[in-house]
Design a protein around this motif. Structure first.
Motif, PDB file in Angstrom:
ATOM      1  N   PHE A 108     -12.918 -16.020  49.686  1.00  0.00           N
ATOM      2  CA  PHE A 108     -14.205 -16.168  49.015  1.00  0.00           C
ATOM      3  C   PHE A 108     -14.348 -15.018  48.027  1.00  0.00           C
ATOM      4  O   PHE A 108     -13.622 -14.020  48.097  1.00  0.00           O
ATOM      5  N   GLU A 109     -15.298 -15.151  47.129  1.00  0.00           N
ATOM      6  CA  GLU A 109     -15.528 -14.103  46.139  1.00  0.00           C
ATOM      7  C   GLU A 109     -16.432 -13.031  46.731  1.00  0.00           C
ATOM      8  O   GLU A 109     -17.470 -13.326  47.318  1.00  0.00           O
ATOM      9  N   GLY A 110     -16.036 -11.763  46.591  1.00  0.00           N
ATOM     10  CA  GLY A 110     -16.844 -10.664  47.106  1.00  0.00           C
ATOM     11  C   GLY A 110     -16.268 -10.088  48.379  1.00  0.00           C
ATOM     12  O   GLY A 110     -15.064 -10.182  48.647  1.00  0.00           O
ATOM     13  N   LEU A 111     -17.146  -9.484  49.192  1.00  0.00           N
ATOM     14  CA  LEU A 111     -16.750  -8.859  50.450  1.00  0.00           C
ATOM     15  C   LEU A 111     -17.660  -9.341  51.572  1.00  0.00           C
ATOM     16  O   LEU A 111     -18.780  -9.788  51.321  1.00  0.00           O
ATOM     17  N   PRO A 112     -17.211  -9.240  52.820  1.00  0.00           N
ATOM     18  CA  PRO A 112     -18.123  -9.511  53.933  1.00  0.00           C
ATOM     19  C   PRO A 112     -19.265  -8.490  53.914  1.00  0.00           C
ATOM     20  O   PRO A 112     -19.081  -7.351  53.490  1.00  0.00           O
ATOM     21  N   PHE A 113     -20.419  -8.903  54.379  1.00  0.00           N
ATOM     22  CA  PHE A 113     -21.539  -7.959  54.473  1.00  0.00           C
ATOM     23  C   PHE A 113     -22.370  -8.281  55.711  1.00  0.00           C
ATOM     24  O   PHE A 113     -22.238  -7.640  56.742  1.00  0.00           O
ATOM     25  N   ALA A 114     -23.213  -9.288  55.616  1.00  0.00           N
ATOM     26  CA  ALA A 114     -24.067  -9.694  56.732  1.00  0.00           C
ATOM     27  C   ALA A 114     -24.589 -11.081  56.421  1.00  0.00           C
ATOM     28  O   ALA A 114     -24.408 -11.592  55.313  1.00  0.00           O
ATOM     29  N   ASN A 115     -25.238 -11.694  57.398  1.00  0.00           N
ATOM     30  CA  ASN A 115     -25.881 -12.982  57.159  1.00  0.00           C
ATOM     31  C   ASN A 115     -26.901 -13.250  58.257  1.00  0.00           C
ATOM     32  O   ASN A 115     -26.832 -12.676  59.340  1.00  0.00           O
ATOM     33  N   GLY A 116     -27.866 -14.114  57.939  1.00  0.00           N
ATOM     34  CA  GLY A 116     -28.846 -14.493  58.943  1.00  0.00           C
ATOM     35  C   GLY A 116     -30.265 -14.367  58.454  1.00  0.00           C
ATOM     36  O   GLY A 116     -30.531 -14.216  57.257  1.00  0.00           O
ATOM     37  N   TRP A 117     -31.177 -14.415  59.407  1.00  0.00           N
ATOM     38  CA  TRP A 117     -32.605 -14.321  59.119  1.00  0.00           C
ATOM     39  C   TRP A 117     -33.109 -12.962  59.584  1.00  0.00           C
ATOM     40  O   TRP A 117     -33.318 -12.733  60.775  1.00  0.00           O
ATOM     41  N   ALA A 118     -33.292 -12.053  58.632  1.00  0.00           N
ATOM     42  CA  ALA A 118     -33.777 -10.716  58.964  1.00  0.00           C
ATOM     43  C   ALA A 118     -35.167 -10.772  59.581  1.00  0.00           C
ATOM     44  O   ALA A 118     -35.529  -9.933  60.413  1.00  0.00           O
ATOM     45  N   GLY A 119     -35.950 -11.781  59.191  1.00  0.00           N
ATOM     46  CA  GLY A 119     -37.312 -11.905  59.697  1.00  0.00           C
ATOM     47  C   GLY A 119     -37.411 -12.181  61.181  1.00  0.00           C
ATOM     48  O   GLY A 119     -38.488 -12.052  61.770  1.00  0.00           O
ATOM     49  N   VAL A 176     -33.941  -3.974  57.266  1.00  0.00           N
ATOM     50  CA  VAL A 176     -34.244  -5.113  58.139  1.00  0.00           C
ATOM     51  C   VAL A 176     -35.401  -4.807  59.095  1.00  0.00           C
ATOM     52  O   VAL A 176     -36.189  -5.685  59.438  1.00  0.00           O
ATOM     53  N   LYS A 177     -35.505  -3.545  59.530  1.00  0.00           N
ATOM     54  CA  LYS A 177     -36.556  -3.128  60.470  1.00  0.00           C
ATOM     55  C   LYS A 177     -36.565  -3.996  61.738  1.00  0.00           C
ATOM     56  O   LYS A 177     -37.562  -4.648  62.071  1.00  0.00           O
ATOM     57  N   PRO A 178     -35.473  -3.999  62.474  1.00  0.00           N
ATOM     58  CA  PRO A 178     -35.386  -4.875  63.651  1.00  0.00           C
ATOM     59  C   PRO A 178     -36.285  -4.416  64.790  1.00  0.00           C
ATOM     60  O   PRO A 178     -36.576  -3.233  64.932  1.00  0.00           O
ATOM     61  N   ARG A 179     -36.710  -5.375  65.599  1.00  0.00           N
ATOM     62  CA  ARG A 179     -37.438  -5.037  66.822  1.00  0.00           C
ATOM     63  C   ARG A 179     -36.496  -4.983  68.013  1.00  0.00           C
ATOM     64  O   ARG A 179     -36.858  -4.463  69.069  1.00  0.00           O
ATOM     65  N   ALA A 180     -35.289  -5.528  67.861  1.00  0.00           N
ATOM     66  CA  ALA A 180     -34.283  -5.455  68.919  1.00  0.00           C
ATOM     67  C   ALA A 180     -32.902  -5.461  68.281  1.00  0.00           C
ATOM     68  O   ALA A 180     -32.610  -6.306  67.436  1.00  0.00           O
ATOM     69  N   ILE A 181     -32.069  -4.504  68.683  1.00  0.00           N
ATOM     70  CA  ILE A 181     -30.698  -4.402  68.174  1.00  0.00           C
ATOM     71  C   ILE A 181     -29.742  -4.562  69.345  1.00  0.00           C
ATOM     72  O   ILE A 181     -29.937  -3.960  70.411  1.00  0.00           O
TER      73      ILE A 181
END
Length: 248
Positions: free
Chosen positions: A99-110, A188-193
Protein backbone atom coordinates in the motif's frame (compact mmCIF):
# COMPACT_ATOMS: atom_id res chain seq x y z
CA UNK A 1 -7.79 9.35 5.94
CA UNK A 2 -11.16 9.70 7.58
CA UNK A 3 -14.09 7.34 7.11
CA UNK A 4 -17.53 8.72 7.90
CA UNK A 5 -19.90 6.47 9.77
CA UNK A 6 -22.80 7.45 7.52
CA UNK A 7 -20.92 6.01 4.53
CA UNK A 8 -20.94 2.53 6.05
CA UNK A 9 -23.63 0.01 5.23
CA UNK A 10 -25.09 -2.42 7.73
CA UNK A 11 -25.54 -5.90 6.31
CA UNK A 12 -26.94 -8.45 8.72
CA UNK A 13 -25.33 -7.68 12.08
CA UNK A 14 -22.11 -6.15 10.73
CA UNK A 15 -21.04 -2.90 9.13
CA UNK A 16 -19.19 -2.91 5.82
CA UNK A 17 -17.43 -0.24 3.81
CA UNK A 18 -18.82 -0.59 0.26
CA UNK A 19 -15.62 0.97 -1.07
CA UNK A 20 -13.61 -2.02 0.19
CA UNK A 21 -15.64 -4.60 -1.72
CA UNK A 22 -15.50 -5.64 -5.36
CA UNK A 23 -19.03 -6.97 -4.95
CA UNK A 24 -21.45 -6.73 -2.04
CA UNK A 25 -22.05 -10.07 -0.27
CA UNK A 26 -25.71 -11.04 -0.31
CA UNK A 27 -25.85 -13.43 2.63
CA UNK A 28 -24.01 -11.74 5.50
CA UNK A 29 -25.71 -12.64 8.77
CA UNK A 30 -23.10 -12.12 11.46
CA UNK A 31 -19.38 -11.61 12.11
CA UNK A 32 -18.52 -15.23 11.28
CA UNK A 33 -19.74 -14.68 7.73
CA UNK A 34 -17.94 -11.32 7.68
CA UNK A 35 -14.55 -12.76 8.67
CA UNK A 36 -14.88 -15.69 6.27
CA UNK A 37 -15.24 -13.50 3.17
CA UNK A 38 -12.94 -14.65 0.38
CA UNK A 39 -10.39 -11.93 -0.42
CA UNK A 40 -10.06 -13.11 -4.03
CA UNK A 41 -13.76 -12.54 -4.60
CA UNK A 42 -14.48 -9.60 -2.34
CA UNK A 43 -11.17 -7.74 -2.06
CA UNK A 44 -8.21 -7.53 0.33
CA UNK A 45 -10.02 -5.24 2.78
CA UNK A 46 -13.36 -7.05 2.64
CA UNK A 47 -13.20 -8.11 6.31
CA UNK A 48 -12.71 -4.66 7.80
CA UNK A 49 -14.18 -1.22 7.22
CA UNK A 50 -10.70 0.32 6.94
CA UNK A 51 -8.06 0.63 4.23
CA UNK A 52 -4.87 2.73 4.00
CA UNK A 53 -6.76 5.78 2.70
CA UNK A 54 -9.64 5.44 5.21
CA UNK A 55 -8.09 4.70 8.60
CA UNK A 56 -10.07 6.70 11.14
CA UNK A 57 -13.80 6.49 11.80
CA UNK A 58 -15.70 9.75 12.26
CA UNK A 59 -19.01 9.35 14.08
CA UNK A 60 -19.60 12.89 15.36
CA UNK A 61 -18.19 16.42 15.25
CA UNK A 62 -15.82 15.81 18.15
CA UNK A 63 -14.17 13.04 16.15
CA UNK A 64 -13.38 15.49 13.33
CA UNK A 65 -10.72 17.42 15.25
CA UNK A 66 -9.19 14.26 16.68
CA UNK A 67 -8.85 12.76 13.21
CA UNK A 68 -7.33 15.95 11.79
CA UNK A 69 -4.72 15.90 14.56
CA UNK A 70 -4.00 12.22 13.88
CA UNK A 71 -3.62 13.00 10.19
CA UNK A 72 -1.07 15.65 11.15
CA UNK A 73 0.95 13.11 13.12
CA UNK A 74 0.82 10.69 10.21
CA UNK A 75 2.13 13.37 7.84
CA UNK A 76 5.00 13.97 10.26
CA UNK A 77 5.76 10.24 10.23
CA UNK A 78 5.90 10.23 6.43
CA UNK A 79 7.97 13.42 6.23
CA UNK A 80 10.54 12.45 8.86
CA UNK A 81 10.28 8.65 8.91
CA UNK A 82 13.76 7.95 10.26
CA UNK A 83 13.05 10.12 13.29
CA UNK A 84 10.22 7.81 14.30
CA UNK A 85 11.35 4.46 12.82
CA UNK A 86 14.69 2.68 12.88
CA UNK A 87 16.32 2.84 9.47
CA UNK A 88 16.42 -0.95 9.07
CA UNK A 89 12.74 -1.23 10.04
CA UNK A 90 11.75 1.55 7.65
CA UNK A 91 13.72 0.02 4.78
CA UNK A 92 12.12 -3.39 5.36
CA UNK A 93 8.63 -1.90 5.67
CA UNK A 94 8.95 -0.29 2.25
CA UNK A 95 9.73 -3.73 0.82
CA UNK A 96 6.84 -5.65 2.39
CA UNK A 97 4.07 -3.04 2.30
CA UNK A 98 1.50 -3.46 -0.47
CA UNK A 99 0.00 0.00 0.00
CA UNK A 100 1.08 3.61 -0.32
CA UNK A 101 2.54 5.13 2.85
CA UNK A 102 3.38 3.51 6.18
CA UNK A 103 1.43 1.68 8.89
CA UNK A 104 0.18 4.01 11.61
CA UNK A 105 -3.13 3.28 13.35
CA UNK A 106 -6.80 2.75 12.61
CA UNK A 107 -10.16 2.71 14.32
CA UNK A 108 -12.58 4.93 16.17
CA UNK A 109 -10.72 7.20 18.57
CA UNK A 110 -14.07 8.35 19.96
CA UNK A 111 -14.61 4.96 21.58
CA UNK A 112 -12.00 5.87 24.19
CA UNK A 113 -10.66 2.30 23.99
CA UNK A 114 -7.09 1.96 22.71
CA UNK A 115 -5.28 -1.28 21.95
CA UNK A 116 -1.52 -0.77 21.71
CA UNK A 117 0.27 -3.58 19.92
CA UNK A 118 3.97 -4.16 19.45
CA UNK A 119 4.76 -3.68 15.74
CA UNK A 120 3.21 -4.39 12.33
CA UNK A 121 3.47 -8.04 11.30
CA UNK A 122 4.87 -8.99 7.90
CA UNK A 123 1.70 -10.80 6.78
CA UNK A 124 -0.67 -8.45 8.60
CA UNK A 125 -0.35 -4.74 9.28
CA UNK A 126 3.04 -4.51 7.60
CA UNK A 127 1.49 -5.78 4.39
CA UNK A 128 -1.96 -4.14 4.55
CA UNK A 129 -1.45 -1.04 6.71
CA UNK A 130 -4.32 -2.08 9.03
CA UNK A 131 -3.49 -3.03 12.63
CA UNK A 132 -4.30 -6.56 13.79
CA UNK A 133 -5.63 -7.58 10.41
CA UNK A 134 -5.22 -10.53 8.08
CA UNK A 135 -2.48 -12.54 9.82
CA UNK A 136 -3.23 -15.31 12.34
CA UNK A 137 -2.77 -13.25 15.51
CA UNK A 138 -4.70 -10.30 14.13
CA UNK A 139 -7.65 -12.41 13.07
CA UNK A 140 -7.66 -14.23 16.42
CA UNK A 141 -7.90 -10.86 18.17
CA UNK A 142 -10.77 -9.82 15.90
CA UNK A 143 -12.64 -13.09 16.43
CA UNK A 144 -12.15 -12.75 20.18
CA UNK A 145 -13.58 -9.24 20.28
CA UNK A 146 -16.53 -10.22 18.11
CA UNK A 147 -17.16 -13.20 20.41
CA UNK A 148 -17.28 -10.77 23.33
CA UNK A 149 -19.83 -8.60 21.54
CA UNK A 150 -17.38 -5.89 20.43
CA UNK A 151 -16.90 -4.92 16.80
CA UNK A 152 -13.07 -4.63 16.54
CA UNK A 153 -13.44 -1.87 13.95
CA UNK A 154 -15.01 0.33 16.63
CA UNK A 155 -12.02 0.50 18.96
CA UNK A 156 -8.74 2.31 18.23
CA UNK A 157 -5.69 0.18 17.37
CA UNK A 158 -2.07 1.23 17.07
CA UNK A 159 1.47 -0.09 17.61
CA UNK A 160 4.50 1.09 19.55
CA UNK A 161 6.72 0.55 16.51
CA UNK A 162 5.17 1.76 13.26
CA UNK A 163 7.34 -0.15 10.75
CA UNK A 164 7.63 -3.91 10.32
CA UNK A 165 11.00 -5.12 11.66
CA UNK A 166 13.04 -7.41 9.37
CA UNK A 167 12.03 -11.03 9.74
CA UNK A 168 9.31 -9.98 12.21
CA UNK A 169 12.04 -9.84 14.88
CA UNK A 170 11.41 -6.80 17.04
CA UNK A 171 14.45 -5.56 18.94
CA UNK A 172 13.02 -2.95 21.22
CA UNK A 173 12.04 0.64 20.47
CA UNK A 174 13.70 4.04 20.46
CA UNK A 175 12.95 7.50 21.79
CA UNK A 176 11.42 8.58 18.48
CA UNK A 177 8.89 5.76 18.59
CA UNK A 178 8.03 6.62 22.19
CA UNK A 179 7.59 10.28 21.31
CA UNK A 180 5.19 9.50 18.48
CA UNK A 181 3.15 7.08 20.61
CA UNK A 182 2.93 9.58 23.46
CA UNK A 183 1.72 12.34 21.16
CA UNK A 184 -0.76 9.96 19.53
CA UNK A 185 -2.27 8.96 22.88
CA UNK A 186 -2.45 12.60 23.96
CA UNK A 187 -4.52 13.31 20.84
CA UNK A 188 -6.83 10.32 21.30
CA UNK A 189 -7.31 10.92 25.06
CA UNK A 190 -8.31 7.32 25.84
CA UNK A 191 -10.31 6.32 28.89
CA UNK A 192 -8.84 2.80 28.78
CA UNK A 193 -5.56 1.57 27.28
CA UNK A 194 -4.67 -2.07 26.73
CA UNK A 195 -1.06 -3.14 26.23
CA UNK A 196 -1.13 -6.08 23.83
CA UNK A 197 2.17 -7.83 24.50
CA UNK A 198 5.31 -7.13 26.53
CA UNK A 199 6.77 -4.50 24.20
CA UNK A 200 3.62 -2.41 24.55
CA UNK A 201 3.72 -2.93 28.30
CA UNK A 202 7.31 -1.66 28.51
CA UNK A 203 6.60 1.35 26.30
CA UNK A 204 3.51 2.44 28.22
CA UNK A 205 5.34 2.06 31.53
CA UNK A 206 8.13 4.28 30.21
CA UNK A 207 5.58 6.89 29.18
CA UNK A 208 3.70 6.75 32.48
CA UNK A 209 0.26 5.84 31.11
CA UNK A 210 -2.15 3.70 33.09
CA UNK A 211 -3.04 0.54 31.21
CA UNK A 212 -4.12 -3.09 31.42
CA UNK A 213 -1.73 -5.74 30.16
CA UNK A 214 -3.03 -8.53 27.90
CA UNK A 215 -1.05 -11.32 26.33
CA UNK A 216 -0.48 -10.83 22.62
CA UNK A 217 -2.70 -13.10 20.50
CA UNK A 218 0.52 -14.44 18.95
CA UNK A 219 1.15 -16.10 22.34
CA UNK A 220 -1.99 -18.17 21.78
CA UNK A 221 -1.26 -18.79 18.09
CA UNK A 222 2.17 -20.22 18.94
CA UNK A 223 0.35 -22.75 21.12
CA UNK A 224 -1.91 -23.82 18.28
CA UNK A 225 -4.91 -21.69 19.28
CA UNK A 226 -6.45 -19.91 16.28
CA UNK A 227 -10.04 -19.68 17.48
CA UNK A 228 -11.21 -17.97 20.69
CA UNK A 229 -11.12 -20.34 23.67
CA UNK A 230 -12.05 -19.88 27.30
CA UNK A 231 -8.64 -18.53 28.31
CA UNK A 232 -8.39 -15.73 25.76
CA UNK A 233 -12.06 -14.83 26.17
CA UNK A 234 -11.61 -14.51 29.92
CA UNK A 235 -8.45 -12.45 29.54
CA UNK A 236 -9.83 -10.12 26.86
CA UNK A 237 -13.15 -9.65 28.65
CA UNK A 238 -11.40 -6.69 30.31
CA UNK A 239 -11.89 -4.84 27.00
CA UNK A 240 -15.59 -5.67 27.06
CA UNK A 241 -15.88 -4.28 30.59
CA UNK A 242 -14.19 -1.04 29.52
CA UNK A 243 -16.16 -0.76 26.28
CA UNK A 244 -19.53 -1.14 27.98
CA UNK A 245 -22.80 -1.56 26.12
CA UNK A 246 -22.29 1.00 23.36
CA UNK A 247 -24.41 0.31 20.27
CA UNK A 248 -24.90 2.21 17.02
Amino acid sequence: MLLRFENLKKVGEVYINPGNLRTIPLALRDWRDFLSLDETTYGVYARTIYNPSERFLVVNERDEKTVRDLEGLYRELLKDSLRFCREEYHHYQLQVGEFEGLPFANGWAGSGIVLVGEAPGRKGCGKTGICFYRDASGMLLRKTLFSLGINPDFVYMTNVVKCNPPGNRLRGFGEGELELLERELEVVKPRAIFAIGRTAEKALKRLGFEFTYLRHPAWYVRRGIREPNGDILEEYSAIKEAFGEWTF
